[in-house]
Design an enzyme around this catalytic site. Structure first.
Site, PDB file in Angstrom:
ATOM      1  N   ASN A 275       3.426  27.524 156.108  1.00 47.07           N
ATOM      2  CA  ASN A 275       2.785  27.292 154.804  1.00 47.07           C
ATOM      3  C   ASN A 275       3.494  26.168 154.064  1.00 47.07           C
ATOM      4  O   ASN A 275       2.860  25.274 153.498  1.00 47.07           O
ATOM      5  CB  ASN A 275       2.814  28.557 153.945  1.00 47.07           C
ATOM      6  CG  ASN A 275       2.204  29.742 154.653  1.00 47.07           C
ATOM      7  OD1 ASN A 275       1.491  29.559 155.632  1.00 47.07           O
ATOM      8  ND2 ASN A 275       2.494  30.925 154.183  1.00 47.07           N
ATOM      9  N   ASP A 276       4.813  26.237 154.077  1.00 47.56           N
ATOM     10  CA  ASP A 276       5.573  25.168 153.424  1.00 47.56           C
ATOM     11  C   ASP A 276       5.774  23.963 154.336  1.00 47.56           C
ATOM     12  O   ASP A 276       5.766  22.829 153.876  1.00 47.56           O
ATOM     13  CB  ASP A 276       6.931  25.704 152.945  1.00 47.56           C
ATOM     14  CG  ASP A 276       6.776  26.467 151.648  1.00 47.56           C
ATOM     15  OD1 ASP A 276       6.091  25.953 150.741  1.00 47.56           O
ATOM     16  OD2 ASP A 276       7.312  27.579 151.537  1.00 47.56           O
TER      17      ASP A 276
ATOM     18  N   ARG B 179       0.449  22.906 148.351  1.00 49.72           N
ATOM     19  CA  ARG B 179      -0.380  23.970 148.930  1.00 49.72           C
ATOM     20  C   ARG B 179      -1.271  24.650 147.895  1.00 49.72           C
ATOM     21  O   ARG B 179      -2.177  25.392 148.238  1.00 49.72           O
ATOM     22  CB  ARG B 179       0.488  24.994 149.674  1.00 49.72           C
ATOM     23  CG  ARG B 179       1.481  25.722 148.797  1.00 49.72           C
ATOM     24  CD  ARG B 179       2.557  26.419 149.623  1.00 49.72           C
ATOM     25  NE  ARG B 179       2.296  27.832 149.829  1.00 49.72           N
ATOM     26  CZ  ARG B 179       3.195  28.673 150.328  1.00 49.72           C
ATOM     27  NH1 ARG B 179       4.389  28.238 150.708  1.00 49.72           N
ATOM     28  NH2 ARG B 179       2.915  29.929 150.495  1.00 49.72           N
TER      29      ARG B 179
ATOM     30  N   CYS C 276       6.121  32.733 160.938  1.00 53.95           N
ATOM     31  CA  CYS C 276       5.625  33.735 159.981  1.00 53.95           C
ATOM     32  C   CYS C 276       4.710  33.123 158.919  1.00 53.95           C
ATOM     33  O   CYS C 276       4.313  33.810 157.987  1.00 53.95           O
ATOM     34  CB  CYS C 276       6.776  34.479 159.331  1.00 53.95           C
ATOM     35  SG  CYS C 276       7.871  33.406 158.398  1.00 53.95           S
TER      36      CYS C 276
ATOM     37  N   GLU D  46      11.047  25.402 157.262  1.00 56.47           N
ATOM     38  CA  GLU D  46       9.844  25.077 156.494  1.00 56.47           C
ATOM     39  C   GLU D  46       9.967  23.749 155.758  1.00 56.47           C
ATOM     40  O   GLU D  46       9.071  23.331 155.042  1.00 56.47           O
ATOM     41  CB  GLU D  46       9.451  26.222 155.547  1.00 56.47           C
ATOM     42  CG  GLU D  46      10.584  26.911 154.862  1.00 56.47           C
ATOM     43  CD  GLU D  46      10.162  28.182 154.118  1.00 56.47           C
ATOM     44  OE1 GLU D  46       8.974  28.510 154.041  1.00 56.47           O
ATOM     45  OE2 GLU D  46      11.076  28.844 153.586  1.00 56.47           O
TER      46      GLU D  46
ATOM     47  N   ARG E 151       8.767  39.643 152.031  1.00 52.69           N
ATOM     48  CA  ARG E 151       8.933  38.689 150.928  1.00 52.69           C
ATOM     49  C   ARG E 151       9.494  39.421 149.705  1.00 52.69           C
ATOM     50  O   ARG E 151       8.740  39.912 148.871  1.00 52.69           O
ATOM     51  CB  ARG E 151       7.590  38.058 150.567  1.00 52.69           C
ATOM     52  CG  ARG E 151       7.031  37.086 151.611  1.00 52.69           C
ATOM     53  CD  ARG E 151       5.694  36.524 151.121  1.00 52.69           C
ATOM     54  NE  ARG E 151       5.287  35.318 151.798  1.00 52.69           N
ATOM     55  CZ  ARG E 151       4.298  35.253 152.703  1.00 52.69           C
ATOM     56  NH1 ARG E 151       3.657  36.340 153.043  1.00 52.69           N
ATOM     57  NH2 ARG E 151       3.968  34.087 153.254  1.00 52.69           N
TER      58      ARG E 151
ATOM     59  N   HIS F 106      -9.313  40.526 141.741  1.00 55.17           N
ATOM     60  CA  HIS F 106      -9.169  41.935 142.073  1.00 55.17           C
ATOM     61  C   HIS F 106     -10.315  42.469 142.901  1.00 55.17           C
ATOM     62  O   HIS F 106     -10.112  43.195 143.865  1.00 55.17           O
ATOM     63  CB  HIS F 106      -9.051  42.745 140.790  1.00 55.17           C
ATOM     64  CG  HIS F 106      -7.730  42.575 140.151  1.00 55.17           C
ATOM     65  ND1 HIS F 106      -7.532  42.620 138.803  1.00 55.17           N
ATOM     66  CD2 HIS F 106      -6.529  42.344 140.688  1.00 55.17           C
ATOM     67  CE1 HIS F 106      -6.256  42.433 138.546  1.00 55.17           C
ATOM     68  NE2 HIS F 106      -5.631  42.253 139.677  1.00 55.17           N
TER      69      HIS F 106
HETATM   70  C1  PEP Z   1       5.817  29.817 154.734  1.00 57.29           C
HETATM   71  O1  PEP Z   1       6.156  28.910 153.974  1.00 57.29           O
HETATM   72  O2  PEP Z   1       5.158  29.650 155.784  1.00 57.29           O
HETATM   73  C2  PEP Z   1       6.190  31.208 154.416  1.00 57.29           C
HETATM   74  C3  PEP Z   1       5.947  32.191 155.260  1.00 57.29           C
HETATM   75  O3  PEP Z   1       6.745  31.422 153.185  1.00 57.29           O
HETATM   76  P1  PEP Z   1       5.894  31.552 151.818  1.00 57.29           P
HETATM   77  O4  PEP Z   1       4.447  31.523 152.172  1.00 57.29           O
HETATM   78  O5  PEP Z   1       6.335  32.841 151.221  1.00 57.29           O
HETATM   79  O6  PEP Z   1       6.369  30.340 151.085  1.00 57.29           O
HETATM   80 MG    MG Z   2       7.646  29.323 152.473  1.00 56.15          MG
END
Ligand code: PEP
Ligand code: MG
Length: 583
Positions: free
Chosen positions: A465-466, A476, A513, A442, A303, A196
């Site tokens: 990210n995925d 991750r 994204c 992804e 999201r 926080h």
């Molecule tokens: C991603 O996987 O890049 C993504 C934007 O989705 P999240 O981070 O919510 O899994």
């Molecule tokens: Mg994702």
């Protein structure tokens, strides 16, 4: 005097120079003893009074919060007030006093340990920080029971101005109390990017470094400190050269921020005239205030699963509609890309623990997640589809499906979308029949078949990210393998390239994204690979925009393709550095 340097995690960017203020709170020494039956009621009363005093203190902090304070800060304090009224803290210790004859401090400690054990088991980093909330609230009550005053609240008389606060941990109430004191930086021994204090420091724009183990032991009251919130480093008693270096960086950073601020109203156009779309990622409707500050052109990723966390019952169609509608209205005609639920893996609905915590050995990131879960449980999916369709009548809305791995999933989702459309038609409810339906790329399988997906969808969005996690087979969330989590690995870059090309060939938009889209050091590389739509955390947007304005995309396109033939992330990184240093 020799300089001392310490390392932690840079959690709020910026450079600060100031005197160290060590917040040495007396260690709370809780004595444990038994209360004779005749005094049990008095002991319970002592606990009740401490609880009431804690509420009074927090109420006072709450009332002193200036109206300009970000809502997330206020909500942290509200959470603590709610906890003081919760049975787990207000009643359970009373029961322990009565049944086991513990003294009040001991009973509270036992209850604290039981609550913390539940949070410790959680894998989700954000939920784990809830443990801090328990500690902050419990410590407040303990201090009252032990008659030990909290030395922060009595100190707000301007003497902390320009100082670097060093503490083992800071509670949201501490941070709120200090927010108008002109604190130079925060350094904590505990905490990380999701704690926080970190979130608060970021929204207050104060540099912060967390996780500096033993900072209170190594640093001295009043010594000069340099805090580098970018690198996560701390320099005590810097020599003249070191100090001059950081003073220069501080001035440069200030100039840089002023320059970035001026970009707000300017479009994101490259030197050779390419118009780039820069949109924002949003988790909760409250995030939209920051998005306006940087003039994002829309929401490229909403999201929605965050609406489903931390509650017993999922929001129904009506509740979802109301929330989406508020977001659409707030955008005044700018596009909103609503991602359908991405629950599962680390984001579990309600208060449910991850599957392995329930004792089943699974691999949640590879399991029943996102679209897989939605296709399995249409009672979860259909109300969301109906809510998204309904809101599409109120403004430009795109629907985006996460975690696609096979085209059958697109087809099945389309069947359900059409079913929802039919129902709405029959009920005479308005919606945009041609609402664009897109998919996230992804999973490597989807990137490899991006040409096939592109024929079935209206747009693609790359979720790096995925995509990085699945391409590299590196969780991750797992620090032990984060050395493999490489967005610039040529395998990842080839998949990104294939997706962009496939989308363009099919004549549909391709966005990115994932976090990579907001990392300014990758902007040129991505422009060179043909990316023209970026969606990111709003705070990253000005920096990315400034790089776009200084880039010649035609030139970059000629150079960037070379990365596709490289053999390692290290080789790509060296090349990207060169690309970034070209004027
Ligand atoms: C991603 O996987 O890049 C993504 C934007 O989705 P999240 O981070 O919510 O899994
Ligand atoms: Mg994702």
């Amino acid at each position: 005097m020799a300089s001392l340097s310490l390392n932690g995690v840079g959690v709020s960017r910026g450079i600060a120079i100031g005197k160290a203020y060590l917040l040495q709170r007396d260690q709370l020494k809780v004595r444990e003893y038994l209360i004779p039956p005749s005094l049990i009621e008095m002991e319970q009363e002592r606990f009740r009074q401490a609880l009431a005093a804690a509420k009074e203190q927090l109420d006072e902090v709450r009332q002193r919060i200036p109206s300009s304070t970000p809502v997330d800060i206020v909500s942290f304090i509200d959470t603590h007030l709610l906890m003081l009224n919760d049975k787990a803290l207000a009643e359970a210790p009373l029961k322990l006093i009565r049944e086991r004859g513990c003294n009040a401090e001991w009973a509270l400690k036992l209850q604290r340990d039981a609550l913390v054990a539940v949070f410790e088991d959680m894998e989700d980093a954000y939920l784990r920080t809830r443990r801090d909330d328990v500690d902050h609230v419990v410590n407040r009550i303990q201090r009252i029971l032990l008659n030990q005053a909290d030395n922060i609240e009595g100190m707000m008389d301007g003497r902390l101005k320009g100082q670097v606060i060093i503490a083992d941990d800071l509670s949201p109430a501490d941070t709120v109390t200090m927010q108008n004191e002109g604190i130079a930086a925060f350094v904590t021994e505990f905490g990380g990017p999701n704690s926080h204090t970190t979130i608060l420091a970021r929204s207050l724009g104060i540099p912060a470094v967390a996780g500096v183990g033993n900072a209170l032991r190594y640093l001295r009251q009043g010594e000069t400190l340099v805090v580098d919130g970018f690198q996560g480093t701390l320099l005590a008693e810097p020599d003249e050269r070191g100090l001059a270096h950081y003073q220069l960086r501080q001035r440069q950073e200030k100039r840089h921020q002023t320059e970035l601020g001026k970009l707000k109203e300017l479009p994101a156009i490259s030197r050779d005239g390419l118009v780039v779309s820069l949109q924002a990622n949003v988790e909760l409707p409250e995030d939209m205030a920051v998005m306006d500050k940087v003039a994002a052109k829309g929401v490229g990723l909403y999201r929605t699963e965050y609406l489903f966390l931390n509650r017993e019952q999922p929001p129904d169609e009506e509740e979802q509609f109301e929330i989406y509608n508020k977001v659409v209205k707030r955008l005044h005609g700018r596009p909103l890309t609503i991602r359908t639920l991405d629950l599962g893996a680390d984001k579990t609905p309600g208060h449910e623990a991850r599957p392995e915590v329930r004792g089943v050995v699974t691999n949640p990131a590879l399991g029943l997640r996102a679209i897989r879960l939605c296709l399995r449980d249409t009672t979860l999916f259909l109300p969301q589809l109906r809510a998204i369709l309904r809101v599409s009548a109120a403004g430009p809305v795109n629907m985006m499906i996460p975690m696609l791995a096979s085209v059958q999933e697109v087809q099945q989702a389309m069947v359900l979308i059409n079913q929802a459309k039919q129902e709405l038609l029959q009920e005479g409810i308005d919606f945009d029949d041609s609402i664009p339906i897109g998919g996230m790329i992804e999973v490597p399988a989807a990137a490899l078949l991006a040409d096939v997906f592109a024929k079935q969808l209206d747009f693609l969005s790359i979720g790096t990210n995925d995509l990085v996690q699945y391409t590299m087979a590196a969780d991750r969330l797992d620090n032990a393998v984060n050395y493999l989590y490489q967005p610039t690995h040529p395998a990842v870059l080839r998949l990104i390239d294939m997706t962009i090309k496939a989308g363009h060939k099919a004549g549909i938009p391709v966005a990115m994204c994932g976090e990579m889209a907001g990392e300014a050091r990758y902007t040129r590389l991505l422009l060179g690979l043909g990316l023209t739509e970026f969606s990111m955390q709003p705070a990253m947007l000005p920096e990315v925009k400034s790089i776009i304005q200084e880039s010649d995309v035609e030139q970059l396109a000629k150079q960037a393709r070379r990365v596709l033939r490289m053999s390692s992330a290290a080789e790509v990184d060296a090349f990207v550095e060169k690309l970034n240093s070209q004027s």
